[in-house]
Design a protein around this motif. Sequence first.
Motif, short mmCIF file in Angstrom:
data_model
loop_
_atom_site.label_atom_id
_atom_site.label_comp_id
_atom_site.label_asym_id
_atom_site.label_seq_id
_atom_site.Cartn_x
_atom_site.Cartn_y
_atom_site.Cartn_z
N GLN A 50 41.83 46.95 18.93
CA GLN A 50 41.51 47.56 20.23
C GLN A 50 40.77 48.88 20.08
OE1 GLN A 50 41.87 46.08 23.19
NE2 GLN A 50 42.57 44.33 22.02
N VAL A 51 41.22 49.71 19.16
CA VAL A 51 40.56 51.01 18.93
C VAL A 51 39.15 50.78 18.40
CG1 VAL A 51 40.61 53.08 17.49
CG2 VAL A 51 42.69 52.32 18.66
N SER A 52 38.98 49.80 17.54
CA SER A 52 37.66 49.51 16.98
C SER A 52 36.71 49.01 18.06
CB SER A 52 37.78 48.48 15.86
OG SER A 52 38.54 49.00 14.80
N PHE A 53 37.19 48.17 18.97
CA PHE A 53 36.34 47.73 20.08
C PHE A 53 35.96 48.91 20.98
CE2 PHE A 53 37.47 43.11 19.59
CZ PHE A 53 36.16 42.70 19.39
N LYS A 54 36.87 49.84 21.17
CA LYS A 54 36.56 51.03 21.97
C LYS A 54 35.45 51.84 21.31
CE LYS A 54 37.38 54.47 24.94
NZ LYS A 54 37.28 54.42 26.38
N TYR A 55 35.58 52.05 19.99
CA TYR A 55 34.52 52.77 19.27
C TYR A 55 33.20 52.00 19.33
CZ TYR A 55 37.39 56.47 17.20
OH TYR A 55 38.17 57.58 17.00
N THR A 56 33.26 50.69 19.23
CA THR A 56 32.04 49.88 19.34
C THR A 56 31.40 50.07 20.71
OG1 THR A 56 32.93 48.22 17.82
CG2 THR A 56 31.11 47.53 19.24
N ALA A 57 32.21 50.03 21.76
CA ALA A 57 31.69 50.21 23.11
C ALA A 57 31.05 51.58 23.30
CB ALA A 57 32.79 49.99 24.13
N ILE A 58 31.69 52.60 22.74
CA ILE A 58 31.15 53.95 22.85
C ILE A 58 29.79 54.03 22.17
CG2 ILE A 58 31.44 56.34 22.05
CD1 ILE A 58 34.52 55.88 22.49
N HIS A 59 29.70 53.46 20.97
CA HIS A 59 28.45 53.56 20.21
C HIS A 59 27.38 52.59 20.68
CE1 HIS A 59 31.17 55.79 17.58
NE2 HIS A 59 30.08 56.39 17.16
N ALA A 60 27.73 51.58 21.46
CA ALA A 60 26.75 50.62 21.94
C ALA A 60 26.22 50.98 23.32
CB ALA A 60 27.37 49.23 21.98
N SER A 61 26.68 52.06 23.89
CA SER A 61 26.23 52.46 25.23
C SER A 61 24.75 52.79 25.21
CB SER A 61 27.02 53.68 25.71
OG SER A 61 28.35 53.31 25.94
N PRO A 62 24.08 52.56 26.32
CA PRO A 62 24.54 52.04 27.61
C PRO A 62 24.60 50.51 27.61
CG PRO A 62 22.22 52.57 27.79
CD PRO A 62 22.66 52.95 26.38
N LEU A 63 25.44 49.98 28.49
CA LEU A 63 25.58 48.54 28.67
C LEU A 63 24.33 48.03 29.38
CD1 LEU A 63 27.21 45.90 28.67
CD2 LEU A 63 28.22 46.65 30.82
#
Length: 126
Positions: A20-33
């Motif tokens: 879960q934490v890794s997906f959060k970091y992925t989402a942060i670094h992949a912004s913007p959606l």
Amino acid sequence: MKRFYLLGFIALMLFDTLAQVSFKYTAIHASPLTLDAAWLGRIFTHPWVYIAFAGYMGAFYTWMTLLRHAPVGPAFAASHLDVVSVTLVSIWLFNDELTLVKIIGGILILLGILCLAKDAGTHLSH
């Protein structure tokens, strides 16, 4: 056998929390959606997404191992310990707020797991 369950559920919680934490970091670094090739490129070129997949694979293997031995009811309840651990880790890593609702929810999750585990222990000893 109790040590097996304890270590197994701790491992499951750690793997789930890591994912879960890794997906959060992925989402942060992949912004913007943006739902395009560039966005997918940002996701799949970031190492956190692969750490998340590894966390899910570890959780899946641990879960399958536990289910061979543990009663399903308490095992399913204990598998939700990650809700509590992810909440606590998110407060630390992402500055999420610890609210009264989160505290009460975490306590209720823990009490539910304890009740199911005690009930399963009673049925297993008879």
